[in-house]
Design a protein around this motif. Structure first.
Motif, PDB file in Angstrom:
ATOM      1  N   ALA A 150       0.910   2.208   6.637  1.00 27.73           N
ATOM      2  CA  ALA A 150      -0.079   1.438   7.413  1.00 27.73           C
ATOM      3  C   ALA A 150       0.119   1.707   8.906  1.00 27.73           C
ATOM      4  O   ALA A 150       1.231   2.003   9.340  1.00 27.73           O
ATOM      5  CB  ALA A 150       0.065  -0.050   7.113  1.00 27.73           C
ATOM      6  N   ASP A 151      -0.946   1.591   9.651  1.00 25.51           N
ATOM      7  CA  ASP A 151      -0.968   2.021  11.053  1.00 25.51           C
ATOM      8  C   ASP A 151      -1.306   0.824  11.941  1.00 25.51           C
ATOM      9  O   ASP A 151      -2.457   0.409  12.044  1.00 25.51           O
ATOM     10  CB  ASP A 151      -2.033   3.116  11.179  1.00 25.51           C
ATOM     11  CG  ASP A 151      -2.148   3.658  12.594  1.00 25.51           C
ATOM     12  OD1 ASP A 151      -1.677   3.004  13.547  1.00 25.51           O
ATOM     13  OD2 ASP A 151      -2.755   4.736  12.738  1.00 25.51           O
ATOM     14  N   ALA A 152      -0.265   0.262  12.565  1.00 19.59           N
ATOM     15  CA  ALA A 152      -0.455  -0.937  13.377  1.00 19.59           C
ATOM     16  C   ALA A 152      -1.424  -0.692  14.533  1.00 19.59           C
ATOM     17  O   ALA A 152      -2.211  -1.578  14.889  1.00 19.59           O
ATOM     18  CB  ALA A 152       0.892  -1.444  13.902  1.00 19.59           C
ATOM     19  N   GLU A 191       4.093  -8.937   6.567  1.00 16.88           N
ATOM     20  CA  GLU A 191       3.004  -7.972   6.404  1.00 16.88           C
ATOM     21  C   GLU A 191       2.350  -8.078   5.022  1.00 16.88           C
ATOM     22  O   GLU A 191       1.114  -8.082   4.905  1.00 16.88           O
ATOM     23  CB  GLU A 191       3.583  -6.570   6.623  1.00 16.88           C
ATOM     24  CG  GLU A 191       2.576  -5.463   6.554  1.00 16.88           C
ATOM     25  CD  GLU A 191       3.180  -4.123   6.965  1.00 16.88           C
ATOM     26  OE1 GLU A 191       4.290  -4.096   7.552  1.00 16.88           O
ATOM     27  OE2 GLU A 191       2.530  -3.099   6.688  1.00 16.88           O
ATOM     28  N   LYS A 192       3.180  -8.158   4.006  1.00 19.70           N
ATOM     29  CA  LYS A 192       2.653  -8.214   2.640  1.00 19.70           C
ATOM     30  C   LYS A 192       1.825  -9.484   2.426  1.00 19.70           C
ATOM     31  O   LYS A 192       0.760  -9.447   1.793  1.00 19.70           O
ATOM     32  CB  LYS A 192       3.824  -8.159   1.657  1.00 19.70           C
ATOM     33  CG  LYS A 192       3.462  -8.389   0.199  1.00 19.70           C
ATOM     34  CD  LYS A 192       2.991  -7.133  -0.488  1.00 19.70           C
ATOM     35  CE  LYS A 192       2.912  -7.298  -2.012  1.00 19.70           C
ATOM     36  NZ  LYS A 192       1.539  -7.423  -2.487  1.00 19.70           N
ATOM     37  N   ALA A 248      -4.503  -3.110   5.340  1.00 19.77           N
ATOM     38  CA  ALA A 248      -3.106  -2.672   5.527  1.00 19.77           C
ATOM     39  C   ALA A 248      -2.796  -2.507   7.010  1.00 19.77           C
ATOM     40  O   ALA A 248      -1.709  -2.895   7.482  1.00 19.77           O
ATOM     41  CB  ALA A 248      -2.870  -1.365   4.772  1.00 19.77           C
ATOM     42  N   ASN A 249      -3.744  -1.955   7.753  1.00 18.06           N
ATOM     43  CA  ASN A 249      -3.509  -1.721   9.177  1.00 18.06           C
ATOM     44  C   ASN A 249      -3.478  -3.027   9.971  1.00 18.06           C
ATOM     45  O   ASN A 249      -2.633  -3.195  10.861  1.00 18.06           O
ATOM     46  CB  ASN A 249      -4.575  -0.781   9.731  1.00 18.06           C
ATOM     47  CG  ASN A 249      -4.471   0.622   9.154  1.00 18.06           C
ATOM     48  OD1 ASN A 249      -3.443   0.998   8.594  1.00 18.06           O
ATOM     49  ND2 ASN A 249      -5.530   1.398   9.276  1.00 18.06           N
ATOM     50  N   ALA A 254      -0.197  -4.741   9.254  1.00 16.55           N
ATOM     51  CA  ALA A 254       0.905  -4.091   9.981  1.00 16.55           C
ATOM     52  C   ALA A 254       0.890  -4.494  11.453  1.00 16.55           C
ATOM     53  O   ALA A 254       1.944  -4.746  12.052  1.00 16.55           O
ATOM     54  CB  ALA A 254       0.794  -2.578   9.843  1.00 16.55           C
ATOM     55  N   TYR A 255      -0.293  -4.566  12.017  1.00 16.38           N
ATOM     56  CA  TYR A 255      -0.409  -4.939  13.432  1.00 16.38           C
ATOM     57  C   TYR A 255       0.092  -6.363  13.672  1.00 16.38           C
ATOM     58  O   TYR A 255       0.958  -6.598  14.538  1.00 16.38           O
ATOM     59  CB  TYR A 255      -1.858  -4.796  13.898  1.00 16.38           C
ATOM     60  CG  TYR A 255      -2.097  -5.370  15.269  1.00 16.38           C
ATOM     61  CD1 TYR A 255      -1.375  -4.915  16.373  1.00 16.38           C
ATOM     62  CD2 TYR A 255      -3.032  -6.383  15.476  1.00 16.38           C
ATOM     63  CE1 TYR A 255      -1.590  -5.462  17.643  1.00 16.38           C
ATOM     64  CE2 TYR A 255      -3.243  -6.921  16.729  1.00 16.38           C
ATOM     65  CZ  TYR A 255      -2.518  -6.457  17.807  1.00 16.38           C
ATOM     66  OH  TYR A 255      -2.712  -7.006  19.058  1.00 16.38           O
ATOM     67  N   SER A 270       3.719  -6.981  13.326  1.00 17.02           N
ATOM     68  CA  SER A 270       4.531  -6.352  14.380  1.00 17.02           C
ATOM     69  C   SER A 270       4.600  -7.186  15.660  1.00 17.02           C
ATOM     70  O   SER A 270       5.466  -6.931  16.512  1.00 17.02           O
ATOM     71  CB  SER A 270       3.965  -4.971  14.720  1.00 17.02           C
ATOM     72  OG  SER A 270       2.800  -5.074  15.546  1.00 17.02           O
TER      73      SER A 270
END
Lengths: 86, 86
Positions: B1-3, B36-37, B72-73, B76-77, B80
């Motif tokens: 995944a891409d934050a 995140e999950k 997912a992204n 993740a963001y 974070s």
């Protein structure tokens, strides 16, 4: 709402949501420092059959044991804990 | 995944969940530093019609716009970001 009274009945929450309201397991949310109103609304939604999906199979039976006062006290307790743990 | 990709599509989330994932309104949960999950599971539950109650009337239409990758992204963001804001 009475955060100390919430703490007193939080033992059953710890297994999934952690000793300080920080979960050790990715599928379970952190509760520490979460908005009090949101926490109370979530517990009521589980209890009243309005929230399914996710880990609701775990939370529904737990929430069914809780009175409105229990929910208010638990929400006050977890909202009072430092976000991110300590 | 891409934050970073998550951040890029998070503009619509800010109104309720705050600039740093810390809500300014008690009915909306903080997202900063959440698991995140859990965040991903919640968005999917809204999108897939498994979560009602609470503010689901707001979240369901938002989540219906999201692909699995978007979810997912975004997860993740927000995971974070520092819990409790900064």
């Amino acid at each position: 709402a009475d955060a100390e009274a919430g703490k007193a009945i939080s033992g059953v929450c710890v297994a999934c949501h952690g000793q300080n309201g920080i979960s050790q397991v990715p599928i379970y949310p952190n509760l520490a420092g979460q908005k009090e109103k949101y926490l109370a609304d979530s517990m009521k939604a589980y209890r009243d059959g309005k929230r399914s999906g996710g880990q609701s199979a775990l939370m529904i039976p737990q929430a069914k044991n809780l009175s409105d006062e229990d929910i208010a006290n638990l929400a006050a307790y977890y909202a009072s804990l430092p976000a991110g743990g300590k």
